[in-house]
Scaffold this motif. Structure first.
Motif, mmCIF file in Angstrom:
data_model
loop_
_atom_site.group_PDB
_atom_site.id
_atom_site.type_symbol
_atom_site.label_atom_id
_atom_site.label_comp_id
_atom_site.label_asym_id
_atom_site.label_seq_id
_atom_site.Cartn_x
_atom_site.Cartn_y
_atom_site.Cartn_z
ATOM 1 N N ASP A 220 7.029 7.034 -0.119
ATOM 2 C CA ASP A 220 6.945 6.530 1.250
ATOM 3 C C ASP A 220 8.217 5.819 1.705
ATOM 4 O O ASP A 220 8.316 5.414 2.865
ATOM 5 N N GLY B 245 0.777 -1.230 0.000
ATOM 6 C CA GLY B 245 0.000 0.000 0.000
ATOM 7 C C GLY B 245 0.805 1.275 0.000
ATOM 8 O O GLY B 245 0.296 2.339 0.354
ATOM 9 N N PRO C 297 1.485 4.421 4.411
ATOM 10 C CA PRO C 297 0.462 5.470 4.523
ATOM 11 C C PRO C 297 -0.698 5.014 5.419
ATOM 12 O O PRO C 297 -1.039 3.834 5.457
ATOM 13 N N ALA C 298 -1.308 5.961 6.128
ATOM 14 C CA ALA C 298 -2.382 5.654 7.071
ATOM 15 C C ALA C 298 -3.506 4.868 6.406
ATOM 16 O O ALA C 298 -4.038 3.922 6.981
ATOM 17 N N GLU C 299 -3.866 5.225 5.179
ATOM 18 C CA GLU C 299 -4.962 4.525 4.496
ATOM 19 C C GLU C 299 -4.619 3.085 4.138
ATOM 20 O O GLU C 299 -5.479 2.295 3.832
ATOM 21 N N ALA C 300 -3.333 2.730 4.204
ATOM 22 C CA ALA C 300 -2.911 1.363 3.893
ATOM 23 C C ALA C 300 -2.409 0.633 5.143
ATOM 24 O O ALA C 300 -1.875 -0.452 5.054
ATOM 25 N N SER C 301 -2.570 1.235 6.317
ATOM 26 C CA SER C 301 -1.938 0.679 7.524
ATOM 27 C C SER C 301 -2.526 -0.623 8.008
ATOM 28 O O SER C 301 -2.017 -1.221 8.929
ATOM 29 N N ASP C 302 -3.597 -1.106 7.384
ATOM 30 C CA ASP C 302 -4.148 -2.401 7.788
ATOM 31 C C ASP C 302 -3.477 -3.556 7.069
ATOM 32 O O ASP C 302 -3.853 -4.695 7.241
#
Length: 141
Positions: free
Chosen positions: A74, A69, A135-140
C-alpha cells in the motif's frame, strides 16, 4: 488494493532501477513521518552501519504502516534522506531484501532520495518517510 497502477515504462525515459515513476491510487492517504534507526527504548541502532540503520528505519516505518491498517503493497512513495547519496546501493539492497517478499514482482513504490547535511541526530545516516494508500477495509483508522 488502493494502489492501482505503477507506471514504470515510458518511451521518453529510461526504465527505472526497481521503482515506479508514478503510482495512481484511490481512497484515503496517510503521510507517515520520517523514521530513523531508533529502537523502542529510544537508542540508536547500527551506528556507522548504513545497512543496519536502513533495516531499523524500515522496521519502524512498517510498524507504523501496519498500525494504520496497511502493508508494504500500500506504500505509494518513499522519500529517503541520507548523509551520503553515493551509498544508495546499500539502501536499495536493504529495501529490496525487505520489500521483495511482500511485493513479489511488483515494482517498488515511487521514490525520491535526497542528500542532506544532517539528520535528527549526529548518529543517524538515513531517514525514510512514506505516503501510504489506506485499504478500504482499514479506512476508519
Amino acid at each position: 488494493m488502493p494502489a492501482e497502477e505503477r507506471l514504470t515504462e515510458l518511451p521518453a525515459l529510461p526504465n527505472t532501477p526497481g521503482y515506479a515513476h508514478a503510482v495512481t491510487v484511490t481512497g484515503k492517504l496517510a503521510f507517515v513521518s520520517g523514521q530513523v534507526a531508533i529502537d523502542a527504548k529510544g537508542c540508536a541502532v547500527g551506528v556507522d552501519d548504513l545497512g543496519a540503520q536502513t533495516r531499523q528505519a524500515l522496521s519502524n516505518l512498517h510498524h507504523v504502516i501496519q498500525n494504520i491498517g496497511a502493508d508494504w503493497s500500500d506504500v505509494i512513495k518513499f522519500t529517503w534522506y541520507v548523509l551520503d547519496a553515493s551509498e544508495v546501493q546499500t539502501i536499495r539492497d536493504v529495501r529490496d531484501e525487505i520489500l521483495r517478499p511482500a511485493l513479489g514482482e511488483v515494482h517498488n513504490p515511487a521514490s525520491t532520495l535526497v542528500q542532506v547535511a544532517a539528520l535528527f541526530g549526529p548518529e543517524f545516516l538515513v531517514e525514510v518517510e512514506a505516503v501510504v494508500s489506506i485499504p478500504a477495509e482499514a479506512s476508519d483508522v
